[in-house]
Design a protein around this motif. Sequence first.
Motif, short mmCIF file in Angstrom:
data_model
loop_
_atom_site.label_atom_id
_atom_site.label_comp_id
_atom_site.label_asym_id
_atom_site.label_seq_id
_atom_site.Cartn_x
_atom_site.Cartn_y
_atom_site.Cartn_z
N GLY A 1 -14.00 17.11 39.72
CA GLY A 1 -15.55 16.41 40.14
C GLY A 1 -15.28 16.20 41.41
O GLY A 1 -17.09 16.72 42.35
N PRO A 2 -14.94 14.73 42.47
CA PRO A 2 -15.51 14.18 43.85
C PRO A 2 -15.16 15.97 44.62
O PRO A 2 -15.86 15.75 45.30
CB PRO A 2 -14.95 13.08 43.85
N ALA A 3 -14.25 16.80 44.26
CA ALA A 3 -13.64 17.39 44.84
C ALA A 3 -14.64 17.97 45.11
O ALA A 3 -15.26 18.77 46.17
CB ALA A 3 -11.76 17.60 44.70
N ILE A 4 -15.28 18.75 43.77
CA ILE A 4 -16.83 19.74 43.28
C ILE A 4 -17.83 19.37 44.98
O ILE A 4 -18.28 19.96 45.06
CB ILE A 4 -17.04 19.66 42.38
N ALA A 5 -17.92 18.29 44.38
CA ALA A 5 -18.86 17.61 45.49
C ALA A 5 -18.70 17.31 46.99
O ALA A 5 -19.90 18.31 47.89
CB ALA A 5 -19.08 16.26 44.98
N ILE A 6 -17.23 17.07 46.92
CA ILE A 6 -17.18 17.46 48.66
C ILE A 6 -17.49 18.31 48.88
O ILE A 6 -17.90 18.91 50.04
CB ILE A 6 -16.10 16.54 48.71
N ALA A 7 -16.69 19.56 48.58
CA ALA A 7 -16.55 20.98 49.04
C ALA A 7 -18.13 21.53 48.95
O ALA A 7 -18.61 22.22 49.82
CB ALA A 7 -15.57 22.19 47.76
N ARG A 8 -18.90 21.40 47.75
CA ARG A 8 -20.18 21.49 47.72
C ARG A 8 -21.32 21.37 49.06
O ARG A 8 -22.06 21.74 49.65
CB ARG A 8 -20.77 21.01 46.45
#
Length: 155
Positions: free
Chosen positions: A71-78
Motif C-alpha cells: 500500500g505505501p509503495a503504491i501511494a508513493i509510486a502513484r
Amino acid sequence: MAWITLTTDHVVNSLTTQEQSMMTDPSSSVDLANIVQGVTALVRGKVFSWRPNQGMLPVALPGTIPDELLGPAIAIARFKFLTHLPGTQLITKERSADKDEAYAYLDDVSSGKMIILGPDGTTVPSNPADTDGEPYFKPYADWQSAGTPAWGGYW
C-alpha cells in the motif's frame, strides 16, 4: 505474509478513470515502469536499513517487497507518476497526504518500529534489543569476585 513484486498494474489500478485518461502518451507507461522500479528500490532500502532485517537479504528475491508495504509503495509510486504527467491538476490534498503517510510508514520500518515478516511469511527478525548487536560489558571491573570465595579479591 509473503514478499511480492510491485507492478505497474498495481499503480494503474489505484488510479481513477480521470487519472488513467491522462496516460495517452506511450512514453507514460515506460515512465511508470521506471517509477515502479525506483520505488521498489526505495522500499527495499528502507527495509534493509534496519540491522535485524539485513538477515533476510539473502532469502529475499530481487525486485520483491514485503506484502505489508504494498500500500505505501503504491501511494508513493502513484504520487510520483501523477506529478510526472505534464500539465496535470490531479494532485489532491488526499493524494499528497497518502504519500506523506507512506513515507512516515517507511521511516517506521527503517527504525524498527514496524516489524516486517521475512519472505517465507513466518520469519521475524531477531532484535538485538538494547545493545544494538554489541556485546554486553559490565560498567566496572568485577575484581571482588576474582579470588577467594570469602569476600574475594587479592588483597
